[in-house]
Scaffold this motif. Structure first.
Motif, PDB file in Angstrom:
ATOM      1  N   ALA A 196       0.818  -1.214   0.000  1.00  0.00           N
ATOM      2  CA  ALA A 196       0.000   0.000   0.000  1.00  0.00           C
ATOM      3  C   ALA A 196       0.850   1.262   0.000  1.00  0.00           C
ATOM      4  N   MET A 197       2.123   1.160   0.413  1.00  0.00           N
ATOM      5  CA  MET A 197       3.006   2.329   0.402  1.00  0.00           C
ATOM      6  C   MET A 197       3.701   2.537  -0.944  1.00  0.00           C
ATOM      7  N   ASP A 198       3.356   1.741  -1.926  1.00  0.00           N
ATOM      8  CA  ASP A 198       3.931   1.899  -3.268  1.00  0.00           C
ATOM      9  C   ASP A 198       2.884   2.479  -4.208  1.00  0.00           C
ATOM     10  N   PRO A 199       2.935   3.770  -4.480  1.00  0.00           N
ATOM     11  CA  PRO A 199       1.896   4.377  -5.328  1.00  0.00           C
ATOM     12  C   PRO A 199       1.889   3.833  -6.749  1.00  0.00           C
ATOM     13  N   THR A 200       2.996   3.255  -7.212  1.00  0.00           N
ATOM     14  CA  THR A 200       3.064   2.796  -8.599  1.00  0.00           C
ATOM     15  C   THR A 200       2.212   1.563  -8.845  1.00  0.00           C
ATOM     16  N   THR A 201       1.761   0.886  -7.793  1.00  0.00           N
ATOM     17  CA  THR A 201       0.927  -0.301  -7.975  1.00  0.00           C
ATOM     18  C   THR A 201      -0.561   0.022  -7.877  1.00  0.00           C
ATOM     19  N   ALA A 202      -0.899   1.281  -7.648  1.00  0.00           N
ATOM     20  CA  ALA A 202      -2.307   1.656  -7.466  1.00  0.00           C
ATOM     21  C   ALA A 202      -3.007   1.784  -8.812  1.00  0.00           C
ATOM     22  N   GLU A 208      -2.441  10.621  -7.028  1.00  0.00           N
ATOM     23  CA  GLU A 208      -3.637  10.461  -6.193  1.00  0.00           C
ATOM     24  C   GLU A 208      -3.383   9.472  -5.065  1.00  0.00           C
ATOM     25  N   GLU A 209      -2.731   8.362  -5.361  1.00  0.00           N
ATOM     26  CA  GLU A 209      -2.488   7.336  -4.357  1.00  0.00           C
ATOM     27  C   GLU A 209      -1.229   7.594  -3.552  1.00  0.00           C
ATOM     28  N   ALA A 210      -0.392   8.539  -3.979  1.00  0.00           N
ATOM     29  CA  ALA A 210       0.802   8.865  -3.196  1.00  0.00           C
ATOM     30  C   ALA A 210       0.414   9.400  -1.823  1.00  0.00           C
ATOM     31  N   GLY A 211      -0.712  10.107  -1.745  1.00  0.00           N
ATOM     32  CA  GLY A 211      -1.166  10.617  -0.460  1.00  0.00           C
ATOM     33  C   GLY A 211      -1.461   9.490   0.521  1.00  0.00           C
ATOM     34  N   LEU A 237       9.300   6.471   2.246  1.00  0.00           N
ATOM     35  CA  LEU A 237       8.735   7.816   2.317  1.00  0.00           C
ATOM     36  C   LEU A 237       9.246   8.694   1.181  1.00  0.00           C
ATOM     37  N   ARG A 238      10.526   8.611   0.888  1.00  0.00           N
ATOM     38  CA  ARG A 238      11.070   9.414  -0.219  1.00  0.00           C
ATOM     39  C   ARG A 238      10.394   9.049  -1.536  1.00  0.00           C
ATOM     40  N   HIS A 239      10.147   7.765  -1.752  1.00  0.00           N
ATOM     41  CA  HIS A 239       9.497   7.326  -2.985  1.00  0.00           C
ATOM     42  C   HIS A 239       8.090   7.900  -3.087  1.00  0.00           C
ATOM     43  N   ALA A 240       7.342   7.830  -1.983  1.00  0.00           N
ATOM     44  CA  ALA A 240       5.966   8.341  -2.002  1.00  0.00           C
ATOM     45  C   ALA A 240       5.941   9.855  -2.150  1.00  0.00           C
ATOM     46  N   LEU A 241       6.841  10.560  -1.453  1.00  0.00           N
ATOM     47  CA  LEU A 241       6.874  12.024  -1.556  1.00  0.00           C
ATOM     48  C   LEU A 241       7.262  12.478  -2.958  1.00  0.00           C
ATOM     49  N   ALA A 242       8.116  11.712  -3.624  1.00  0.00           N
ATOM     50  CA  ALA A 242       8.529  12.088  -4.975  1.00  0.00           C
ATOM     51  C   ALA A 242       7.365  12.038  -5.957  1.00  0.00           C
ATOM     52  N   LEU A 243       6.366  11.207  -5.680  1.00  0.00           N
ATOM     53  CA  LEU A 243       5.213  11.078  -6.575  1.00  0.00           C
ATOM     54  C   LEU A 243       4.015  11.903  -6.127  1.00  0.00           C
TER      55      LEU A 243
END
Length: 498
Positions: A196-202, A208-211, A237-243
Motif C-alpha cells: 500500500a506504500m507503493d503508489p506505482t501499484t495503485a 492520487e495514491e501517493a497521499g 517515504l522518499r518514494h511516495a513524496l517524490a510522486l
C-alpha cells in the motif's frame, strides 16, 4: 462469467471457445501443458519472489475448479492480500453484492480447507482469532481470475484503505503505551502495508495514491525511528513524496527529516525542517511545532551541542499537549534533556529524570509506558551513576538500556548502550568483556547502516574513551582477537551475559 453461472458453464466461458467445441477432460496431459501459465509441467516461474512450478499451478487450478461459485469469487478476492489475514480483514476488503457481509465468513470457512493455510502469528496478549495465508500457486490462480473479471482495481483500492486503518491502529496503540503490540502489529502486517506504500501499484494515478502511501508511512513513524528500520522508512517515504502531486504535510516533512538524522545525515535534515515549519504554520498544525522542536533537540544532541539540545527539548515540552496524539512523548523530551546534560550538568540531568518520572506517573494509567524513551533515560542514569563512582549500578543501568533497545529493535540505541557498558567495564578492569562489546557493536553497525553513517557525538566520545583505555591494556593482536570474538558471539548473546 457471472456468479450465477453453474460450474460447467463457468469453466467453458473461462477457457474460451464455443459451447459445442470438444476438449479433453480436465487434467489430461495436453490440457495440463497448455494451461494459460504456459511451458511444460516441470517449468518453474517466479511469483511474488518465490519459485512456483507448473505442477503446483495445475493442482491449484484443479482446486479452484472443485469450488462453488461463491468460494471461487472469494478465492479470487483474497489474492489481493500480500501476507496473512484474519476474518476481520476478509470482511472489510472482500465483501460485495455477491459476497454479502452476512454470509462471507461462512464462505470463508468452506474455502479454508481448499485454498488456505492456517497461520499462528499472534503476538502476546492478542485475541485468539484464526488467521490464514494463501499459498502462492493458489494466489496466482485467484489473481489471474480477478484480473480477467476486471475487479482487481476496486479490490486494490479497498485493500489500501484497509491498510490505512491498520497503520492508524498501530500508531494509536503506540501512543497509548502498547508499544510492543504496535511494533508487532506493524511488522506482521508489513507485507500488505508495504504494497500500500507503493503508489506505482495503485489503479488510480500515482499522485492520487501517493497521499495514501505517505499517510501510511507517517503513521508508522515509530517503526522507522524507534524500532530500527530507518533505512526502509526513508526509502519508502522518499518514494511516495517524490510522486506526491501537492505539498507534503508538516508531519510528513518532519518524518523525512527525522529519518535523515537517524541515517546519520543531519545536514540533509535541516532543509526539511525549514519546510516542515513552514507547512505547520501554513496548515495551522500546532502539534507539528512540538514535533519539530523535539527533532531540533535531537539534531543538536547528535551534533554534540548539548545546551542547545536541552533548550529545544524544553521548548518541545512547552508546545506539547498533555497527551500527544502523535510522535515522541513528553517522556522522550525529558530523556533528551537528561542525555544532553548528564556529562556537563549532572544535577540538571537528574532533575530532568526526576521530572520525567513525575510526568510519567501522572499519565501512566492513560498512555502507559514509553519503552523507547525509558531505554534512553537509562543511558543517562548509567552516566550519572558512573559520575558518582558507582560502577556496579552504572553497569546495571547500561545493561538494562542495552536489552531494552535490542528488544525494541533500535540499532543506534543498542550500539550506544553497549559502548557505554564497555566503557564501564574498562573502568572496572574487565577489559575482555569491554572489547567483546565493541566488536559486537562494529558488526551491528556495519550490518544495519551504510558506510557513510557516523554515530552521534555522544556515542563517538564514549567509544573514543574506551578504545584509548583498551589500547593501553591490550596489544594490537589481542585487541583484534577480542573484537573478532565479540563479533562472533553477537550483541544479543553478550547482553544476556553482561
Amino acid at each position: 462469467m457471472g456468479i450465477e453461472d453453474p460450474p460447467e458453464t463457468g469453466d467453458r466461458l473461462l477457457w474460451g471457445g464455443p459451447e459445442t467445441e470438444e476438449r479433453q477432460p480436465w487434467g489430461g496431459p495436453e490440457t495440463e501443458e497448455r494451461l494459460l501459465w504456459g511451458g511444460p509441467e516441470t517449468e518453474e516461474r517466479l511469483l511474488w519472489g518465490e519459485p512456483v512450478s507448473a505442477e503446483q499451478l495445475v493442482a491449484a487450478e484443479r482446486g479452484y475448479a472443485r469450488c462453488g461459485p461463491a468460494e471461487r469469487r472469494l478465492w479470487e478476492r483474497l489474492s489481493v492480500f500480500e501476507g496473512a489475514f484474519d476474518r476481520e480483514a476478509v470482511h472489510a476488503v472482500c465483501t460485495s453484492w455477491t459476497l454479502p457481509p452476512t454470509s462471507i465468513l461462512d464462505v470463508l470457512d468452506r474455502l479454508v480447507p481448499l485454498a488456505l493455510l492456517p497461520v499462528d502469528d499472534l503476538f502476546a496478549g492478542e485475541d485468539d482469532v484464526p488467521r490464514y495465508w494463501m499459498p502462492h500457486p493458489m494466489r496466482a490462480v485467484g489473481a489471474r481470475r480477478l484480473t480477467e473479471r476486471g475487479e482487481r482495481p476496486d479490490l486494490v483500492l479497498r485493500h489500501r484503505r484497509w491498510c490505512v486503518k491498520l497503520a492508524r491502529r498501530a500508531a494509536d496503540w503506540w501512543q497509548r503505551g502498547r508499544q510492543l503490540d504496535a511494533r508487532d502489529l506493524a511488522l506482521r502486517e508489513l507485507p500488505d502495508l508495504a504494497a500500500a506504500m507503493d503508489p506505482t501499484t495503485a489503479p488510480l494515478s500515482r499522485d492520487e495514491e501517493a497521499g495514501t502511501a505517505v499517510e501510511i508511512a507517517v503513521s508508522l513513524w515509530f517503526l522507522w525511528v524507534v524500532c530500527g528500520r530507518a533505512a526502509e522508512g526513508r526509502t519508502r517515504l522518499r518514494h511516495a513524496l517524490a510522486l506526491l502531486g501537492g505539498e507534503p504535510t508538516a508531519r510528513a516533512l518532519w518524518l523525512a527529516a527525522f529519518l535523515e538524522l537517524e541515517s546519520g545525515r543531519p545536514e540533509e535534515a535541516d532543509p526539511l525542517l525549514v519546510r516542515a515549519w513552514a507547512a505547520a504554520v501554513r496548515d495551522g498544525d500546532d502539534g507539528a511545532l512540538g514535533l519539530l522542536a523535539h527533532l531540533r533537540g535531537s539534531t543538536a544532541l547528535y551534533q554534540g551541542r548539548t545546551r542547545a539540545a536541552a533548550d529545544e527539548f524544553r521548548e518541545a515540552l512547552a508546545l506539547m499537549g498533555e497527551y500527544p496524539e502523535f510522535g515522541p512523548t513528553r517522556h522522550a523530551c525529558w530523556a533528551g534533556i537528561a542525555l544532553a546534560l548528564c556529562r556537563t550538568d549532572p544535577e540538571a540531568a537528574q532533575e530532568a529524570l526526576d521530572q520525567a518520572d513525575l510526568d510519567r506517573e501522572s499519565r501512566w494509567s492513560w498512555v502507559g509506558r514509553d519503552r523507547g524513551a525509558e531505554a534512553w533515560s537509562y543511558i543517562a542514569r548509567a552516566e550519572l551513576a558512573a559520575w558518582d563512582g558507582d560502577l556496579e549500578r552504572a553497569a546495571e543501568h547500561a545493561r538494562w538500556a542495552l536489552r531494552e533497545h535490542l528488544c525494541m529493535g533500535s540499532a543506534a540505541g543498542a550500539a550506544g548502550a553497549a559502548e557505554l557498558l564497555a566503557q564501564i567495564r574498562v573502568s572496572a578492569g574487565r577489559r575482555d568483556e569491554a572489547a567483546h562489546l565493541l566488536g559486537a557493536v562494529d558488526l551491528l553497525r556495519t550490518s544495519v547502516f551504510d558506510g557513510s553513517y557516523r554515530p552521534a557525538e555522544f556515542c563517538v566520545a564514549t567509544r573514543a574513551r574506551s578504545e584509548r583505555a583498551l589500547r593501553e591494556l591490550l596489544d594490537v593482536r589481542e585487541l583484534r582477537c577480542a573484537y573478532e570474538e565479540g563479533a562472533r558471539r553477537g550483541l544479543f548473546a553478550l547482553a544476556g551475559e553482561a
